[in-house]
Design an enzyme around this catalytic site. Structure first.
Site, PDB file in Angstrom:
ATOM      1  N   ARG A  55       4.370 -38.650  16.905  1.00  0.00           N
ATOM      2  CA  ARG A  55       4.671 -38.203  15.692  1.00  0.00           C
ATOM      3  C   ARG A  55       5.855 -39.536  14.708  1.00  0.00           C
ATOM      4  O   ARG A  55       5.907 -39.590  13.458  1.00  0.00           O
ATOM      5  CB  ARG A  55       4.718 -36.288  16.253  1.00  0.00           C
ATOM      6  CG  ARG A  55       5.988 -36.204  14.664  1.00  0.00           C
ATOM      7  CD  ARG A  55       5.358 -34.589  14.733  1.00  0.00           C
ATOM      8  NE  ARG A  55       6.347 -34.580  15.884  1.00  0.00           N
ATOM      9  CZ  ARG A  55       7.779 -34.369  16.341  1.00  0.00           C
ATOM     10  NH1 ARG A  55       8.204 -34.902  15.221  1.00  0.00           N
ATOM     11  NH2 ARG A  55       7.756 -33.306  17.121  1.00  0.00           N
ATOM     12  N   TYR A 107      -4.715 -33.432  -9.691  1.00  0.00           N
ATOM     13  CA  TYR A 107      -5.541 -32.253  -9.238  1.00  0.00           C
ATOM     14  C   TYR A 107      -5.161 -31.045  -8.585  1.00  0.00           C
ATOM     15  O   TYR A 107      -4.299 -30.454  -8.872  1.00  0.00           O
ATOM     16  CB  TYR A 107      -5.533 -33.131  -7.966  1.00  0.00           C
ATOM     17  CG  TYR A 107      -6.289 -32.623  -6.985  1.00  0.00           C
ATOM     18  CD1 TYR A 107      -7.622 -33.745  -6.848  1.00  0.00           C
ATOM     19  CD2 TYR A 107      -5.857 -31.906  -5.933  1.00  0.00           C
ATOM     20  CE1 TYR A 107      -8.544 -33.132  -5.754  1.00  0.00           C
ATOM     21  CE2 TYR A 107      -6.399 -32.396  -4.460  1.00  0.00           C
ATOM     22  CZ  TYR A 107      -8.145 -32.428  -4.498  1.00  0.00           C
ATOM     23  OH  TYR A 107      -8.676 -32.554  -3.873  1.00  0.00           O
ATOM     24  N   ASP A 179      -0.032 -40.354  -8.575  1.00  0.00           N
ATOM     25  CA  ASP A 179      -0.922 -40.345  -8.190  1.00  0.00           C
ATOM     26  C   ASP A 179      -1.989 -41.295  -7.718  1.00  0.00           C
ATOM     27  O   ASP A 179      -2.470 -41.289  -9.467  1.00  0.00           O
ATOM     28  CB  ASP A 179      -2.068 -38.394  -8.077  1.00  0.00           C
ATOM     29  CG  ASP A 179      -2.707 -38.772  -6.940  1.00  0.00           C
ATOM     30  OD1 ASP A 179      -3.764 -39.371  -6.505  1.00  0.00           O
ATOM     31  OD2 ASP A 179      -3.064 -37.190  -6.784  1.00  0.00           O
ATOM     32  N   LYS A 204     -10.686 -40.902  -0.201  1.00  0.00           N
ATOM     33  CA  LYS A 204     -11.573 -41.473  -1.641  1.00  0.00           C
ATOM     34  C   LYS A 204     -11.502 -43.099  -1.432  1.00  0.00           C
ATOM     35  O   LYS A 204     -12.211 -43.610  -0.690  1.00  0.00           O
ATOM     36  CB  LYS A 204     -11.118 -40.659  -2.580  1.00  0.00           C
ATOM     37  CG  LYS A 204     -10.195 -39.394  -2.878  1.00  0.00           C
ATOM     38  CD  LYS A 204     -11.636 -38.558  -2.818  1.00  0.00           C
ATOM     39  CE  LYS A 204     -11.192 -36.874  -2.307  1.00  0.00           C
ATOM     40  NZ  LYS A 204      -9.801 -35.879  -3.828  1.00  0.00           N
TER      41      LYS A 204
HETATM   42  C1  LIG Z   1      -8.605 -35.754  -3.663  1.00  0.00           C
HETATM   43  C2  LIG Z   1      -7.455 -36.123  -3.922  1.00  0.00           C
HETATM   44  C3  LIG Z   1      -6.217 -35.480  -3.523  1.00  0.00           C
HETATM   45  C4  LIG Z   1      -6.010 -34.603  -2.258  1.00  0.00           C
HETATM   46  O1  LIG Z   1      -6.397 -35.494  -1.163  1.00  0.00           O
HETATM   47  P1  LIG Z   1      -7.437 -34.914   0.380  1.00  0.00           P
HETATM   48  O2  LIG Z   1      -7.445 -36.516   0.825  1.00  0.00           O
HETATM   49  O3  LIG Z   1      -8.400 -34.222   0.202  1.00  0.00           O
HETATM   50  O4  LIG Z   1      -6.437 -33.354   0.915  1.00  0.00           O
HETATM   51  C5  LIG Z   1      -5.632 -35.906  -4.358  1.00  0.00           C
HETATM   52  N1  LIG Z   1      -5.400 -36.516  -5.190  1.00  0.00           N
HETATM   53  C6  LIG Z   1      -6.286 -36.699  -5.963  1.00  0.00           C
HETATM   54  C7  LIG Z   1      -6.537 -37.132  -7.802  1.00  0.00           C
HETATM   55  C8  LIG Z   1      -7.333 -36.626  -5.410  1.00  0.00           C
HETATM   56  O5  LIG Z   1      -8.844 -36.814  -5.698  1.00  0.00           O
END
Ligand SMILES: *Cc1c(COP(=O)(O)O)cnc(C)c1O
Length: 387
Positions: A55, A107, A179, A204
């Site tokens: 961890r 998001y 982000d 993604k």
């Molecule tokens: C999918 C997504 C998230 C969340 O990520 P997860 O891996 O699904 O927890 C956050 N920000 C954006 C822009 C996303 O497309």
């Protein structure tokens, strides 16, 4: 012969392959070993091993964390069990009574975290249209501690002027968080614009194959890095070694995938834009996109996501049922194209009236362009759009 490179001097595409841990020093193996271990033996109790408990630190995860820090140009990286684990761990830098300014088309999961969870911890949020710097400024309160950006935003691909917001935030000692999921460090490196923390849903584009759930964070300074480290270890939101390896495997082809998908996305956007039966097309590479000029200042590409409004919810649902190539799913950024329906999928947590206000209409579809031949994707979409 030493293979130590000064990675910062290498081009981005070279760094994707030669990031420092690509060859296992102990055996010469051609990929980072998966250290599937929860704990590490203390051979000499006075001399603890580098990692003592997974961890707190794991060599496979560490290789990934150093890799993303190198790509984003930050000092320290962190890997989490999901994008939301990265985002929620980062927001816990805030304390009860603090206030944060957040882009209104954030998001959906981040919206849920702020409005349903952090609100109970007495962390207050003001949502603003981040494309309007005056709105950002007007949201400042005595207890404001941070500004949270997402650009291009999801799903309407609105553009925030990162340098302008960051400069203003810094003059008020606010932490800046961005982000960067949609652009990836291949197209956009916000730390170079002064942003303090860059976040990713690595699920993604970075992972790129719809087979791993992961999140990443990169800190601009050692002090911020130390805080993130304390939170990651204290909350236990870490990414497992198998997933860390899979993510690194995907990241090696980031440039090849992004470049191909972007070329196709540009063609898809232009094709949609030419059609009289499409109410609106959102893509930062289109000439009429309101944020195009700002986007071009802070990014080197337009990405692989195109959103478009087919006019009504009924027609959107018809298209979703008729397409044969893209996955009809939540998510984006994969080798295969993914068509999603924000109103019923990623943004379902948002009340309908808030959705409408933010341009997430019932006819809006989001196309994440994969690696298929663009002619096939366009032909498929054409048949799906035909009554
Ligand atoms: C999918 C997504 C998230 C969340 O990520 P997860 O891996 O699904 O927890 C956050 N920000 C954006 C822009 C996303 O497309």
């Amino acid at each position: 012969m030493s293979r130590d490179n000064n990675q910062e001097e290498l081009q981005f595409s070279t760094r994707l392959l030669h990031f420092g841990a690509e060859i296992d020093r102990a055996t010469g193996a051609s990929s980072v070993p998966i250290y599937q271990a929860s704990t590490f033996h203390h051979e000499d109790i006075h001399n603890p091993p580098l990692h003592d408990y997974s961890r707190s630190g794991n060599p496979t995860r560490q290789a990934l964390e150093d890799y993303i820090a190198l790509l984003e140009g930050g000092v320290r990286g962190f890997a989490y069990a999901s994008g939301m684990a990265a985002i929620s761990s980062t927001f816990l830098m805030l304390s009860a009574g603090d206030h944060v300014i957040v882009t209104e088309d954030v998001y959906g999961g981040t919206y849920r975290l702020l409005t349903l969870i952090l609100s109970r911890m007495n962390i207050e949020t003001t949502f603003v249209d981040m494309t309007e710097l005056d709105q950002v400024k007007a949201a400042l309160q005595p207890n404001t501690k941070a500004v949270y950006m997402e650009t291009p935003s999801n799903p309407t691909l609105k553009i925030t002027d990162v340098a302008a917001v960051t400069e203003w935030a810094r003059s008020h000692d606010l932490l800046t968080i961005l982000d960067n999921t949609f652009m990836t460090p291949y197209y956009q490196r916000p730390i170079e614009q002064g942003v303090d923390i860059v976040l990713h849903s690595a699920t993604k584009f970075l992972g790129g194959h719809s087979d791993v759930l992961a999140g990443l964070a990169v800190a601009r300074t050692p002090e911020i890095g130390a805080q993130l480290k304390m939170l990651q270890n204290g909350l236990g939101t870490v990414l497992a070694p198998q997933e860390s390896w899979l993510l690194m495997r995907g990241m090696k082809t980031l440039e090849a995938r992004m470049a191909h998908s972007e070329r196709s996305a540009a063609r898809l956007a232009a094709w949609l834009d030419d059609r009289s039966d499409i109410a609106k097309v959102f893509y930062p590479g289109l000439a009429q996109h309101p944020g195009r000029e700002i986007h071009e200042r802070q990014s080197t590409g337009y990405g692989a996501v195109v959103s478009f409004d087919v006019g009504s919810g009924e027609r959107a649902r018809k298209v979703l049922n008729k397409v044969k190539l893209p996955l009809v799913a939540v998510s984006l950024g994969a080798v295969e194209s993914i068509l999603s329906y924000p109103a019923m999928m990623s943004h379902a947590a948002m009340p309908a009236e808030v959705r409408a206000e933010r341009g997430i209409t019932d006819g809006l579809l989001r196309f994440s362009v994969g690696l298929e031949a663009i002619e096939d994707l366009i032909n498929d979409l054409e048949q799906a759009l035909t009554e």
